[in-house]
Design a protein around this motif. Structure first.
Motif, PDB file in Angstrom:
ATOM      1  N   VAL A 239       0.844  -1.204   0.000  1.00 32.99           N
ATOM      2  CA  VAL A 239       0.000   0.000   0.000  1.00 32.99           C
ATOM      3  C   VAL A 239       0.878   1.252   0.000  1.00 32.99           C
ATOM      4  CG1 VAL A 239      -1.809   1.261   1.226  1.00 32.99           C
ATOM      5  CG2 VAL A 239      -1.836  -1.245   1.196  1.00 32.99           C
ATOM      6  N   ASP A 240       1.938   1.250   0.800  1.00 34.61           N
ATOM      7  CA  ASP A 240       2.831   2.410   0.849  1.00 34.61           C
ATOM      8  C   ASP A 240       3.483   2.674  -0.506  1.00 34.61           C
ATOM      9  OD1 ASP A 240       2.254   2.791   3.517  1.00 34.61           O
ATOM     10  OD2 ASP A 240       4.041   1.754   4.249  1.00 34.61           O
ATOM     11  N   ASP A 241       3.899   1.607  -1.183  1.00 33.99           N
ATOM     12  CA  ASP A 241       4.519   1.775  -2.506  1.00 33.99           C
ATOM     13  C   ASP A 241       3.522   2.341  -3.512  1.00 33.99           C
ATOM     14  OD1 ASP A 241       6.841   0.779  -1.473  1.00 33.99           O
ATOM     15  OD2 ASP A 241       6.805  -1.120  -2.567  1.00 33.99           O
ATOM     16  N   ALA A 242       2.304   1.816  -3.497  1.00 37.03           N
ATOM     17  CA  ALA A 242       1.288   2.323  -4.414  1.00 37.03           C
ATOM     18  C   ALA A 242       0.977   3.783  -4.116  1.00 37.03           C
ATOM     19  CB  ALA A 242       0.024   1.478  -4.312  1.00 37.03           C
ATOM     20  N   LYS A 243       0.879   4.121  -2.833  1.00 39.73           N
ATOM     21  CA  LYS A 243       0.589   5.505  -2.458  1.00 39.73           C
ATOM     22  C   LYS A 243       1.691   6.435  -2.935  1.00 39.73           C
ATOM     23  CE  LYS A 243      -1.587   8.859  -0.342  1.00 39.73           C
ATOM     24  NZ  LYS A 243      -2.806   9.440  -0.954  1.00 39.73           N
ATOM     25  N   ALA A 244       2.942   6.045  -2.788  1.00 43.43           N
ATOM     26  CA  ALA A 244       4.054   6.888  -3.213  1.00 43.43           C
ATOM     27  C   ALA A 244       3.978   7.171  -4.713  1.00 43.43           C
ATOM     28  CB  ALA A 244       5.381   6.226  -2.856  1.00 43.43           C
ATOM     29  N   GLN A 245       3.654   6.149  -5.500  1.00 40.70           N
ATOM     30  CA  GLN A 245       3.564   6.348  -6.951  1.00 40.70           C
ATOM     31  C   GLN A 245       2.357   7.210  -7.309  1.00 40.70           C
ATOM     32  OE1 GLN A 245       4.069   2.927  -9.506  1.00 40.70           O
ATOM     33  NE2 GLN A 245       5.429   1.904  -8.038  1.00 40.70           N
ATOM     34  N   LEU A 246       1.253   7.023  -6.599  1.00 43.26           N
ATOM     35  CA  LEU A 246       0.061   7.815  -6.888  1.00 43.26           C
ATOM     36  C   LEU A 246       0.238   9.278  -6.488  1.00 43.26           C
ATOM     37  CD1 LEU A 246      -2.592   5.184  -5.848  1.00 43.26           C
ATOM     38  CD2 LEU A 246      -2.409   6.227  -8.109  1.00 43.26           C
ATOM     39  N   GLU A 247       1.013   9.537  -5.449  1.00 40.81           N
ATOM     40  CA  GLU A 247       1.268  10.917  -5.051  1.00 40.81           C
ATOM     41  C   GLU A 247       2.112  11.649  -6.089  1.00 40.81           C
ATOM     42  OE1 GLU A 247       0.139  12.942  -2.369  1.00 40.81           O
ATOM     43  OE2 GLU A 247      -1.323  11.322  -2.549  1.00 40.81           O
ATOM     44  N   VAL A 248       2.903  10.915  -6.840  1.00 42.46           N
ATOM     45  CA  VAL A 248       3.654  11.517  -7.946  1.00 42.46           C
ATOM     46  C   VAL A 248       2.719  11.767  -9.130  1.00 42.46           C
ATOM     47  CG1 VAL A 248       5.479  11.138  -9.652  1.00 42.46           C
ATOM     48  CG2 VAL A 248       5.851  10.501  -7.252  1.00 42.46           C
TER      49      VAL A 248
END
Length: 334
Positions: free
Chosen positions: A96-105
């Motif tokens: 979830v953290d990895d997906a969130k980081a990419q989505l925030e970009v």
């Protein structure tokens, strides 16, 4: 084994795709690649660690049963939900953290952590059979797959004490039904969602009491267990062995998301007591039989009903509109 199938839950997409402010395609304009990004991250993590799939699915379930599906399970803190005994072995936070980081970009401040978790749970289920049948082609057409309504917002409260009423490994049918009913879910949802145990494992400490010194049992084992299955479980979980050792909950096809779990219940091979009692109870046994397609009963297709119940659970007490927030980090409130 019969090839499992993709489930595009058409009935869900039409009648049940909307609830408490969520809808399918919520990010189609504001972040059109949202679902593709989550799917890619799930695929990447699953490729290196297939056990992450049941972990994410379980995490979504635990999230929705406490404060609704608001990603409260993801918040860090000395007394957050993560620290509650039922949640200490949860896995998949890094996905979830990895997906969130990419989505925030890609779309800063747009996609909620709660939606990421709901999407990741769906994709974790879909990827299991795809990989089992075609190891080099993830998320192919072997799935179960359902449309996930999105538009959830993230909660700001996470307390370990609030996780005390999560469904437990030794709950009776009556207790399980009560806990589901409190969330607007019924007995069929209970039996359908319990089918998630067709993948994943259980720690010996959660069921070893069924193998040794079981009250009133001359053999020492829970008499509802298949007598031929008991020695297998005892070999995997010695009486004084490591309680953290894990055993597959589906002994027939542990790497496939299929209806074999229900066959295990009928055969006395439900590992957890909370699963086994679904066959012992006359009311839920009828539902298990329907998932097994027993002649004379109106059948229930596991993939379809599991997807339908996942959508229903995913709309439990969701926050939308002005409620909650869109976290920048899934581990902390803004």
């Amino acid at each position: 084994m019969v090839l499992f199938f993709v489930v595009w839950v058409a009935a869900v997409a039409s009648g049940g795709a909307r609830g408490q402010g969520t809808r399918v395609g919520f990010y189609s304009r504001t972040c059109p690649r949202a679902e593709a990004i989550v799917r890619s991250v799930v695929q990447s993590h699953f490729s290196s660690d297939p056990s992450i799939a049941p972990g994410i699915l379980r995490m979504h379930f635990h999230d929705c049963f406490v404060h609704g599906c608001d990603a409260s399970i993801l918040l860090d803190g000395p007394t957050s939900e993560k620290t509650a005994p039922p949640n200490r072995q949860l896995r998949g936070f890094d996905v979830v953290d990895d997906a969130k980081a990419q989505l925030e970009v890609a779309c800063p401040g747009v996609v909620s952590c709660a939606d990421i978790l709901a999407l990741a749970a769906r994709d974790s289920v879909a990827v299991v059979n795809s990989f089992a049948l075609r190891p080099h082609v993830l998320l192919s057409t072997n799935g179960p797959f359902w449309s996930v309504p999105t538009g959830r917002r993230d909660g700001r409260v996470s307390l370990a004490s609030d996780a005390a009423n999560l469904p437990a490994f030794n709950d009776s049918v009556a207790v399980q039904i009560r806990k589901y009913d409190e969330k607007g879910l019924n007995a069929q949802d209970l039996v359908a969602l319990s089918g998630a145990h067709t993948i994943g494992t259980a720690a010996c400490q959660l069921f070893r009491y069924r193998l040794y010194g079981f009250p009133g049992a001359a053999s020492g084992a829970d008499p509802s267990l298949d007598a031929a299955f008991v020695p297998q479980l005892r070999a995997l979980c010695p009486q004084n062995g490591d309680g953290a050792r894990r055993v597959a909950m589906d002994t027939g096809s542990p790497n496939r998301f299929d209806a074999n779990y229900y066959g295990n219940l009928r055969s006395g091979r439900g590992v957890l007591e909370s699963d086994a009692v679904l066959w012992a109870d006359a009311g839920t046994r009828g539902l298990v039989q329907r998932f097994l397609g027993i002649r004379g009963l109106a059948g229930l297709t596991f993939g379809v009903e599991f997807g339908r119940s996942m959508v229903k659970m995913g709309n439990v007490e969701v926050k939308s509109g002005a409620a909650g927030e869109i976290r920048t980090l899934c581990t902390a409130v803004n």
